[in-house]
Write a protein that holds these residues in place. Structure first.
Motif, PDB file in Angstrom:
ATOM      1  N   LEU A  76       0.848  -1.170   0.090  1.00  0.00           N
ATOM      2  CA  LEU A  76       0.194  -0.092  -0.181  1.00  0.00           C
ATOM      3  C   LEU A  76       0.927   1.311  -0.131  1.00  0.00           C
ATOM      4  N   LEU A  77       1.940   1.256   0.767  1.00  0.00           N
ATOM      5  CA  LEU A  77       2.761   2.428   0.806  1.00  0.00           C
ATOM      6  C   LEU A  77       3.506   2.545  -0.545  1.00  0.00           C
ATOM      7  N   ARG A  78       3.920   1.545  -1.318  1.00  0.00           N
ATOM      8  CA  ARG A  78       4.325   1.543  -2.585  1.00  0.00           C
ATOM      9  C   ARG A  78       3.381   2.022  -3.601  1.00  0.00           C
ATOM     10  N   PHE A  79       2.199   1.701  -3.372  1.00  0.00           N
ATOM     11  CA  PHE A  79       1.193   2.316  -4.237  1.00  0.00           C
ATOM     12  C   PHE A  79       0.940   3.450  -4.142  1.00  0.00           C
ATOM     13  N   ILE A  80       0.781   4.143  -2.850  1.00  0.00           N
ATOM     14  CA  ILE A  80       0.638   5.686  -2.475  1.00  0.00           C
ATOM     15  C   ILE A  80       1.928   6.356  -3.048  1.00  0.00           C
ATOM     16  N   ARG A  81       3.098   5.868  -2.718  1.00  0.00           N
ATOM     17  CA  ARG A  81       3.979   6.765  -3.201  1.00  0.00           C
ATOM     18  C   ARG A  81       4.350   6.731  -4.826  1.00  0.00           C
ATOM     19  N   HIS A  82       3.855   5.772  -5.392  1.00  0.00           N
ATOM     20  CA  HIS A  82       3.688   5.808  -7.013  1.00  0.00           C
ATOM     21  C   HIS A  82       2.683   6.885  -7.416  1.00  0.00           C
ATOM     22  N   GLN A  83       1.555   6.815  -6.856  1.00  0.00           N
ATOM     23  CA  GLN A  83       0.400   7.517  -7.092  1.00  0.00           C
ATOM     24  C   GLN A  83       0.807   8.874  -6.785  1.00  0.00           C
ATOM     25  N   ARG A  84       1.490   9.389  -5.700  1.00  0.00           N
ATOM     26  CA  ARG A  84       1.829  10.940  -5.523  1.00  0.00           C
ATOM     27  C   ARG A  84       2.825  11.372  -6.486  1.00  0.00           C
ATOM     28  N   SER A  85       3.724  10.652  -6.844  1.00  0.00           N
ATOM     29  CA  SER A  85       5.075  11.016  -7.473  1.00  0.00           C
ATOM     30  C   SER A  85       4.553  11.230  -9.254  1.00  0.00           C
ATOM     31  N   SER A  86       3.363  10.708  -9.527  1.00  0.00           N
ATOM     32  CA  SER A  86       2.775  10.878 -10.987  1.00  0.00           C
ATOM     33  C   SER A  86       1.959  12.126 -10.948  1.00  0.00           C
ATOM     34  N   ARG A  87       1.569  12.514  -9.797  1.00  0.00           N
ATOM     35  CA  ARG A  87       0.726  13.666  -9.880  1.00  0.00           C
ATOM     36  C   ARG A  87       1.464  14.912  -8.905  1.00  0.00           C
ATOM     37  N   SER A  88       2.728  15.371  -9.524  1.00  0.00           N
ATOM     38  CA  SER A  88       3.495  16.425  -8.972  1.00  0.00           C
ATOM     39  C   SER A  88       2.770  17.783  -9.457  1.00  0.00           C
ATOM     40  N   PRO A  89       2.664  18.567  -8.617  1.00  0.00           N
ATOM     41  CA  PRO A  89       2.163  19.969  -8.803  1.00  0.00           C
ATOM     42  C   PRO A  89       3.117  20.841  -9.905  1.00  0.00           C
ATOM     43  N   ARG A  90       2.233  21.607 -10.590  1.00  0.00           N
ATOM     44  CA  ARG A  90       3.020  22.616 -11.383  1.00  0.00           C
ATOM     45  C   ARG A  90       3.455  23.795 -10.460  1.00  0.00           C
ATOM     46  N   VAL A  91       4.740  24.036 -10.579  1.00  0.00           N
ATOM     47  CA  VAL A  91       5.117  25.287  -9.521  1.00  0.00           C
ATOM     48  C   VAL A  91       4.912  26.514 -10.611  1.00  0.00           C
ATOM     49  N   THR A  92       4.000  27.426  -9.934  1.00  0.00           N
ATOM     50  CA  THR A  92       3.556  28.683 -10.590  1.00  0.00           C
ATOM     51  C   THR A  92       3.777  29.323  -9.445  1.00  0.00           C
ATOM     52  N   SER A  93       3.639  30.949  -9.892  1.00  0.00           N
ATOM     53  CA  SER A  93       3.635  31.832  -8.813  1.00  0.00           C
ATOM     54  C   SER A  93       2.622  31.700  -7.976  1.00  0.00           C
ATOM     55  N   TYR A  94       1.387  31.667  -8.606  1.00  0.00           N
ATOM     56  CA  TYR A  94       0.192  31.436  -7.846  1.00  0.00           C
ATOM     57  C   TYR A  94       0.305  30.230  -6.856  1.00  0.00           C
ATOM     58  N   TRP A  95       0.876  29.093  -7.267  1.00  0.00           N
ATOM     59  CA  TRP A  95       1.081  28.009  -6.409  1.00  0.00           C
ATOM     60  C   TRP A  95       2.022  28.184  -5.256  1.00  0.00           C
ATOM     61  N   LEU A  96       3.051  28.750  -5.443  1.00  0.00           N
ATOM     62  CA  LEU A  96       3.919  29.358  -4.482  1.00  0.00           C
ATOM     63  C   LEU A  96       3.165  30.166  -3.222  1.00  0.00           C
TER      64      LEU A  96
END
Length: 105
Positions: A76-96
């Motif tokens: 489960l931890l491996r699945f969660i890590r894989h799921q999170r790594s595939s959806r990294s946020p776009r770093v924009t000025s608004y996001w920051l």
């Protein structure tokens, strides 16, 4: 044009889900046998000449269950890590700005 059926569930072809499902059913069988042998150990019915073997089987099955539980947690931890790594946020000025403001307050 191919017809699409919106009631169909998406197929989970990820190997992690297959392993999790297999572990789930193996753990369910282990729980059943743990319960059955636990009743036999608690009542200590003197029917068999091998009654000393049942507590050993019960303990071994309990250890096997704990090992399967540990494997399930790691999967489960491996699945969660894989799921999170595939959806990294776009770093924009608004996001920051939003991230910094949320961390301050």
């Amino acid at each position: 044009m191919p017809s699409t059926n919106h009631t169909e569930k998406p197929k989970r072809q990820n190997a992690v889900f297959k392993h999790l499902r297999t572990l789930h059913w193996l753990m369910a069988a282990a729980i059943f046998f743990l319960y059955a042998t636990g009743i036999f150990v608690a009542n200590s019915i003197h029917v068999l000449d091998l009654e000393w073997l049942v507590p050993l089987f019960h303990q071994s099955l309990g250890i096997l269950f704990l090992m399967m539980l540990t494997a399930r947690v790691f999967l489960l931890l491996r699945f969660i890590r894989h799921q999170r790594s595939s959806r990294s946020p776009r770093v924009t000025s608004y996001w920051l700005r939003i991230t910094v403001l949320n961390s301050i307050f």
